[in-house]
Design a protein around this motif. Sequence first.
Motif, PDB file in Angstrom:
ATOM      1  N   LEU A  10       0.671   9.599   1.433  1.00 25.78           N
ATOM      2  CA  LEU A  10      -0.294   8.638   0.896  1.00 25.78           C
ATOM      3  C   LEU A  10      -0.931   7.821   2.014  1.00 25.78           C
ATOM      4  CD1 LEU A  10       1.686   7.361  -2.223  1.00 25.78           C
ATOM      5  CD2 LEU A  10      -0.427   8.715  -2.246  1.00 25.78           C
ATOM      6  N   PHE A  11      -0.104   7.378   2.948  1.00 27.29           N
ATOM      7  CA  PHE A  11      -0.607   6.598   4.078  1.00 27.29           C
ATOM      8  C   PHE A  11      -1.600   7.427   4.888  1.00 27.29           C
ATOM      9  CE2 PHE A  11      -0.562   5.102   8.442  1.00 27.29           C
ATOM     10  CZ  PHE A  11      -0.696   3.733   8.284  1.00 27.29           C
ATOM     11  N   GLY A  12      -1.231   8.669   5.179  1.00 28.47           N
ATOM     12  CA  GLY A  12      -2.084   9.552   5.967  1.00 28.47           C
ATOM     13  C   GLY A  12      -3.414   9.835   5.291  1.00 28.47           C
ATOM     14  N   ALA A  13      -3.363  10.099   3.988  1.00 29.06           N
ATOM     15  CA  ALA A  13      -4.597  10.368   3.242  1.00 29.06           C
ATOM     16  C   ALA A  13      -5.493   9.133   3.234  1.00 29.06           C
ATOM     17  CB  ALA A  13      -4.265  10.809   1.821  1.00 29.06           C
ATOM     18  N   ASN A  67      -2.921  -4.384   5.464  1.00 28.93           N
ATOM     19  CA  ASN A  67      -2.615  -4.039   4.071  1.00 28.93           C
ATOM     20  C   ASN A  67      -3.590  -3.025   3.489  1.00 28.93           C
ATOM     21  OD1 ASN A  67      -4.577  -6.143   4.041  1.00 28.93           O
ATOM     22  ND2 ASN A  67      -4.107  -6.533   1.894  1.00 28.93           N
ATOM     23  N   ALA A  68      -4.797  -2.907   4.058  1.00 25.70           N
ATOM     24  CA  ALA A  68      -5.759  -1.914   3.575  1.00 25.70           C
ATOM     25  C   ALA A  68      -5.238  -0.496   3.783  1.00 25.70           C
ATOM     26  CB  ALA A  68      -7.099  -2.087   4.277  1.00 25.70           C
ATOM     27  N   LEU A  69      -4.426  -0.301   4.809  1.00 24.24           N
ATOM     28  CA  LEU A  69      -3.861   1.019   5.065  1.00 24.24           C
ATOM     29  C   LEU A  69      -2.808   1.405   4.028  1.00 24.24           C
ATOM     30  CD1 LEU A  69      -3.504   0.836   8.951  1.00 24.24           C
ATOM     31  CD2 LEU A  69      -5.211   2.105   7.639  1.00 24.24           C
ATOM     32  N   PHE A  70      -2.293   0.407   3.324  1.00 23.83           N
ATOM     33  CA  PHE A  70      -1.264   0.657   2.314  1.00 23.83           C
ATOM     34  C   PHE A  70      -1.801   0.521   0.895  1.00 23.83           C
ATOM     35  CE2 PHE A  70       0.991  -0.532   6.133  1.00 23.83           C
ATOM     36  CZ  PHE A  70       1.995   0.434   6.194  1.00 23.83           C
ATOM     37  N   ASP A  71      -3.104   0.432   0.752  1.00 23.83           N
ATOM     38  CA  ASP A  71      -3.724   0.321  -0.579  1.00 23.83           C
ATOM     39  C   ASP A  71      -3.914   1.718  -1.149  1.00 23.83           C
ATOM     40  OD1 ASP A  71      -5.015  -0.419  -2.870  1.00 23.83           O
ATOM     41  OD2 ASP A  71      -6.806  -1.198  -1.887  1.00 23.83           O
ATOM     42  N   PHE A  72      -2.823   2.282  -1.670  1.00 22.81           N
ATOM     43  CA  PHE A  72      -2.810   3.654  -2.160  1.00 22.81           C
ATOM     44  C   PHE A  72      -3.511   3.808  -3.507  1.00 22.81           C
ATOM     45  CE2 PHE A  72       1.484   3.686   0.132  1.00 22.81           C
ATOM     46  CZ  PHE A  72       0.887   3.914   1.358  1.00 22.81           C
ATOM     47  N   ASP A  73      -3.833   2.705  -4.168  1.00 19.66           N
ATOM     48  CA  ASP A  73      -4.448   2.769  -5.485  1.00 19.66           C
ATOM     49  C   ASP A  73      -5.967   2.739  -5.424  1.00 19.66           C
ATOM     50  OD1 ASP A  73      -1.936   2.848  -6.745  1.00 19.66           O
ATOM     51  OD2 ASP A  73      -1.804   0.662  -6.644  1.00 19.66           O
ATOM     52  N   SER A  74      -6.529   2.621  -4.216  1.00 20.10           N
ATOM     53  CA  SER A  74      -7.986   2.617  -4.087  1.00 20.10           C
ATOM     54  C   SER A  74      -8.524   4.001  -4.414  1.00 20.10           C
ATOM     55  CB  SER A  74      -8.411   2.254  -2.667  1.00 20.10           C
ATOM     56  OG  SER A  74      -8.197   0.893  -2.445  1.00 20.10           O
ATOM     57  N   PRO A  75      -9.681   4.070  -5.042  1.00 23.79           N
ATOM     58  CA  PRO A  75     -10.265   5.385  -5.332  1.00 23.79           C
ATOM     59  C   PRO A  75     -10.621   6.113  -4.044  1.00 23.79           C
ATOM     60  CG  PRO A  75     -11.778   3.627  -5.953  1.00 23.79           C
ATOM     61  CD  PRO A  75     -10.510   2.975  -5.505  1.00 23.79           C
ATOM     62  N   PRO A  76     -10.503   7.440  -4.050  1.00 19.80           N
ATOM     63  CA  PRO A  76     -10.802   8.218  -2.841  1.00 19.80           C
ATOM     64  C   PRO A  76     -12.259   8.149  -2.437  1.00 19.80           C
ATOM     65  CG  PRO A  76     -10.062   9.656  -4.623  1.00 19.80           C
ATOM     66  CD  PRO A  76     -10.043   8.235  -5.126  1.00 19.80           C
TER      67      PRO A  76
END
Length: 76
Positions: A10-13, A67-76
């Motif tokens: 998730l972090f990488g994506a 924290n933006a790097l860990f915002d996994f719920d943001s749309p792609p």
Amino acid sequence: MKTTSGIRSLFGANLKRLRLQSGLSQEAFADKCGLDRTYVSGIERGVRNPTIEVVGVLAKGLGVAINALFDFDSPP
């Protein structure tokens, strides 16, 4: 609970998405961060586990808060 490898993926994506939004190639981004391109590639593919110091460098290179790097719920 997410697995460690799941979090790395998730972090990488998310890192890749933010890098592409910034218009940076992997090579240009790695150079800007003072990292090797293959290391950045490994992080984006979820096979490398960056240290917290590297996470800070990545965020600075993208001009975003950590924290933006860990915002996994943001749309792609």
